[in-house]
Design a protein around this motif. Sequence first.
Motif, PDB file in Angstrom:
ATOM      1  N   GLU A   1       0.847  -1.195   0.000  1.00 40.34           N
ATOM      2  CA  GLU A   1       0.000   0.000   0.000  1.00 40.34           C
ATOM      3  C   GLU A   1       0.883   1.246   0.000  1.00 40.34           C
ATOM      4  O   GLU A   1       1.543   1.560   0.993  1.00 40.34           O
ATOM      5  N   ARG A   2       0.900   1.948  -1.114  1.00 38.44           N
ATOM      6  CA  ARG A   2       1.692   3.177  -1.182  1.00 38.44           C
ATOM      7  C   ARG A   2       1.099   4.234  -0.248  1.00 38.44           C
ATOM      8  O   ARG A   2      -0.118   4.353  -0.124  1.00 38.44           O
ATOM      9  N   GLY A   3       1.977   4.978   0.405  1.00 41.81           N
ATOM     10  CA  GLY A   3       1.543   5.997   1.346  1.00 41.81           C
ATOM     11  C   GLY A   3       1.339   5.499   2.758  1.00 41.81           C
ATOM     12  O   GLY A   3       1.134   6.302   3.669  1.00 41.81           O
ATOM     13  N   LEU A   4       1.384   4.185   2.950  1.00 42.69           N
ATOM     14  CA  LEU A   4       1.252   3.610   4.289  1.00 42.69           C
ATOM     15  C   LEU A   4       2.648   3.476   4.891  1.00 42.69           C
ATOM     16  O   LEU A   4       3.505   2.779   4.338  1.00 42.69           O
ATOM     17  N   ALA A   5       2.885   4.143   6.010  1.00 38.46           N
ATOM     18  CA  ALA A   5       4.203   4.106   6.642  1.00 38.46           C
ATOM     19  C   ALA A   5       4.290   2.940   7.618  1.00 38.46           C
ATOM     20  O   ALA A   5       3.354   2.680   8.380  1.00 38.46           O
ATOM     21  N   LEU A   6       5.412   2.253   7.590  1.00 40.95           N
ATOM     22  CA  LEU A   6       5.692   1.153   8.508  1.00 40.95           C
ATOM     23  C   LEU A   6       6.749   1.617   9.496  1.00 40.95           C
ATOM     24  O   LEU A   6       7.744   2.228   9.109  1.00 40.95           O
ATOM     25  N   ALA A   7       6.542   1.317  10.778  1.00 40.22           N
ATOM     26  CA  ALA A   7       7.449   1.808  11.813  1.00 40.22           C
ATOM     27  C   ALA A   7       7.990   0.658  12.651  1.00 40.22           C
ATOM     28  O   ALA A   7       7.285  -0.315  12.926  1.00 40.22           O
ATOM     29  N   VAL A   8       9.246   0.797  13.066  1.00 42.08           N
ATOM     30  CA  VAL A   8       9.894  -0.185  13.929  1.00 42.08           C
ATOM     31  C   VAL A   8      10.549   0.559  15.084  1.00 42.08           C
ATOM     32  O   VAL A   8      11.194   1.589  14.890  1.00 42.08           O
ATOM     33  N   LEU A   9      10.366   0.048  16.301  1.00 40.70           N
ATOM     34  CA  LEU A   9      10.911   0.663  17.510  1.00 40.70           C
ATOM     35  C   LEU A   9      12.196  -0.033  17.934  1.00 40.70           C
ATOM     36  O   LEU A   9      12.278  -1.264  17.897  1.00 40.70           O
ATOM     37  N   THR A  10      13.174   0.756  18.373  1.00 35.45           N
ATOM     38  CA  THR A  10      14.436   0.178  18.845  1.00 35.45           C
ATOM     39  C   THR A  10      15.055   1.054  19.928  1.00 35.45           C
ATOM     40  O   THR A  10      14.729   2.235  20.061  1.00 35.45           O
ATOM     41  N   ALA A  11      15.973   0.430  20.679  1.00 37.13           N
ATOM     42  CA  ALA A  11      16.800   1.182  21.622  1.00 37.13           C
ATOM     43  C   ALA A  11      18.114   0.437  21.803  1.00 37.13           C
ATOM     44  O   ALA A  11      18.620   0.327  22.907  1.00 37.13           O
ATOM     45  N   ASP A  12      18.636  -0.125  20.746  1.00 32.85           N
ATOM     46  CA  ASP A  12      19.899  -0.862  20.606  1.00 32.85           C
ATOM     47  C   ASP A  12      19.795  -1.892  19.486  1.00 32.85           C
ATOM     48  O   ASP A  12      20.776  -2.161  18.807  1.00 32.85           O
ATOM     49  N   CYS A  13      18.614  -2.509  19.323  1.00 31.06           N
ATOM     50  CA  CYS A  13      18.420  -3.450  18.222  1.00 31.06           C
ATOM     51  C   CYS A  13      18.514  -2.708  16.889  1.00 31.06           C
ATOM     52  O   CYS A  13      18.507  -1.479  16.845  1.00 31.06           O
ATOM     53  N   VAL A  14      18.593  -3.473  15.809  1.00 33.51           N
ATOM     54  CA  VAL A  14      18.764  -2.880  14.483  1.00 33.51           C
ATOM     55  C   VAL A  14      17.401  -2.651  13.828  1.00 33.51           C
ATOM     56  O   VAL A  14      16.659  -3.610  13.603  1.00 33.51           O
ATOM     57  N   PRO A  15      17.070  -1.396  13.506  1.00 41.27           N
ATOM     58  CA  PRO A  15      15.864  -1.138  12.721  1.00 41.27           C
ATOM     59  C   PRO A  15      16.189  -1.323  11.240  1.00 41.27           C
ATOM     60  O   PRO A  15      17.097  -0.684  10.708  1.00 41.27           O
ATOM     61  N   VAL A  16      15.458  -2.212  10.589  1.00 34.54           N
ATOM     62  CA  VAL A  16      15.729  -2.559   9.192  1.00 34.54           C
ATOM     63  C   VAL A  16      14.566  -2.068   8.334  1.00 34.54           C
ATOM     64  O   VAL A  16      13.420  -2.479   8.542  1.00 34.54           O
ATOM     65  N   LEU A  17      14.866  -1.199   7.383  1.00 36.94           N
ATOM     66  CA  LEU A  17      13.861  -0.652   6.479  1.00 36.94           C
ATOM     67  C   LEU A  17      14.180  -1.108   5.062  1.00 36.94           C
ATOM     68  O   LEU A  17      15.320  -0.989   4.607  1.00 36.94           O
ATOM     69  N   LEU A  18      13.160  -1.611   4.363  1.00 31.38           N
ATOM     70  CA  LEU A  18      13.337  -2.191   3.036  1.00 31.38           C
ATOM     71  C   LEU A  18      12.259  -1.662   2.096  1.00 31.38           C
ATOM     72  O   LEU A  18      11.112  -1.495   2.507  1.00 31.38           O
ATOM     73  N   ALA A  19      12.622  -1.448   0.836  1.00 31.56           N
ATOM     74  CA  ALA A  19      11.619  -1.018  -0.139  1.00 31.56           C
ATOM     75  C   ALA A  19      12.057  -1.389  -1.544  1.00 31.56           C
ATOM     76  O   ALA A  19      13.231  -1.244  -1.899  1.00 31.56           O
ATOM     77  N   ASP A  20      11.102  -1.876  -2.328  1.00 35.25           N
ATOM     78  CA  ASP A  20      11.267  -2.050  -3.769  1.00 35.25           C
ATOM     79  C   ASP A  20      10.383  -0.993  -4.418  1.00 35.25           C
ATOM     80  O   ASP A  20       9.166  -1.183  -4.537  1.00 35.25           O
ATOM     81  N   PRO A  21      10.952   0.140  -4.832  1.00 33.18           N
ATOM     82  CA  PRO A  21      10.126   1.223  -5.370  1.00 33.18           C
ATOM     83  C   PRO A  21       9.394   0.851  -6.652  1.00 33.18           C
ATOM     84  O   PRO A  21       8.323   1.400  -6.927  1.00 33.18           O
ATOM     85  N   VAL A  22       9.953  -0.059  -7.437  1.00 32.53           N
ATOM     86  CA  VAL A  22       9.314  -0.443  -8.697  1.00 32.53           C
ATOM     87  C   VAL A  22       8.052  -1.259  -8.430  1.00 32.53           C
ATOM     88  O   VAL A  22       6.983  -0.995  -8.987  1.00 32.53           O
ATOM     89  N   ALA A  23       8.170  -2.248  -7.556  1.00 34.62           N
ATOM     90  CA  ALA A  23       7.019  -3.098  -7.235  1.00 34.62           C
ATOM     91  C   ALA A  23       6.055  -2.428  -6.272  1.00 34.62           C
ATOM     92  O   ALA A  23       4.903  -2.853  -6.144  1.00 34.62           O
ATOM     93  N   GLY A  24       6.522  -1.396  -5.564  1.00 30.57           N
ATOM     94  CA  GLY A  24       5.671  -0.736  -4.588  1.00 30.57           C
ATOM     95  C   GLY A  24       5.498  -1.543  -3.315  1.00 30.57           C
ATOM     96  O   GLY A  24       4.420  -1.539  -2.715  1.00 30.57           O
ATOM     97  N   ILE A  25       6.561  -2.221  -2.890  1.00 27.37           N
ATOM     98  CA  ILE A  25       6.523  -3.069  -1.696  1.00 27.37           C
ATOM     99  C   ILE A  25       7.518  -2.527  -0.681  1.00 27.37           C
ATOM    100  O   ILE A  25       8.668  -2.254  -1.020  1.00 27.37           O
TER     101      ILE A  25
END
Length: 242
Positions: free
Chosen positions: A94-118
């Motif tokens: 879903e384009r425009g839907l933001a996904l959030a991850v919380l951390t305070a030492d762990c690794v926040p991993v953000l991924l996107a395929d702009p072509v597929a929209g994922i």
Amino acid sequence: MIGQRDTVNGAHFGFTDRWGGVSAVPYEELNLGGAVGDDPAAVTANRELAAKALGADPARVVWMNQVHGADVAVVDAPWGDRPVPRVDAVVTAERGLALAVLTADCVPVLLADPVAGIAAAAHAGRPGLVAGVVPAAVRAMTELGADPARIVARTGPAVCGRCYEVPEQMRAEVAAVEPAAHADTSWGTPAVDVSAGVHAQLERLGVRDRAQSPVCTRESKDHFSYRRDRTTGRLAGYVWLD
């Protein structure tokens, strides 16, 4: 407030620091975690401030009930009145839907395929690294049509291998699953480098466009660190697609 941000072909990535919010000590100032003992009203205000600073819609952010596992939820809208599931990765088409991850030492991993929209966000601590939360997130993305060769990966502030001291047996157990995570502290004791492990996993999965934050949360007073402070707030990483 927004310590790091990046935009690649309509994919937006952002990582917060601890400043610019309304939370009081010991959560000062921009605590985004709702399960650490902070005033819920302050957390709500902080989440709105952070989203607006990034240019995201505060009402269109998906959070997780993170449990240091490898379960993934595919989402197309915020949870609303539904219970927030116990997962450590969320994936959306879903384009425009933001996904959030919380951390305070762990690794926040953000991924996107702009072509597929994922897009995907994952919470990778030591247990999640071993459990395979990042490969699970990438698999979920590919099942929706993403191509690992097109995926853009950004990892945010996290405790570094120089500071993440663990018992020798624990280091051996982690390294048996992910050798790249084997590390030593700056004072010469066994350690784990979760960020290095995450990037090694991404490389094997075929994700080539990767960038890692240079910030160590334990060393930086501008970031929350559970290992340093115990009672403290949470940072967040956000990803969404135009």
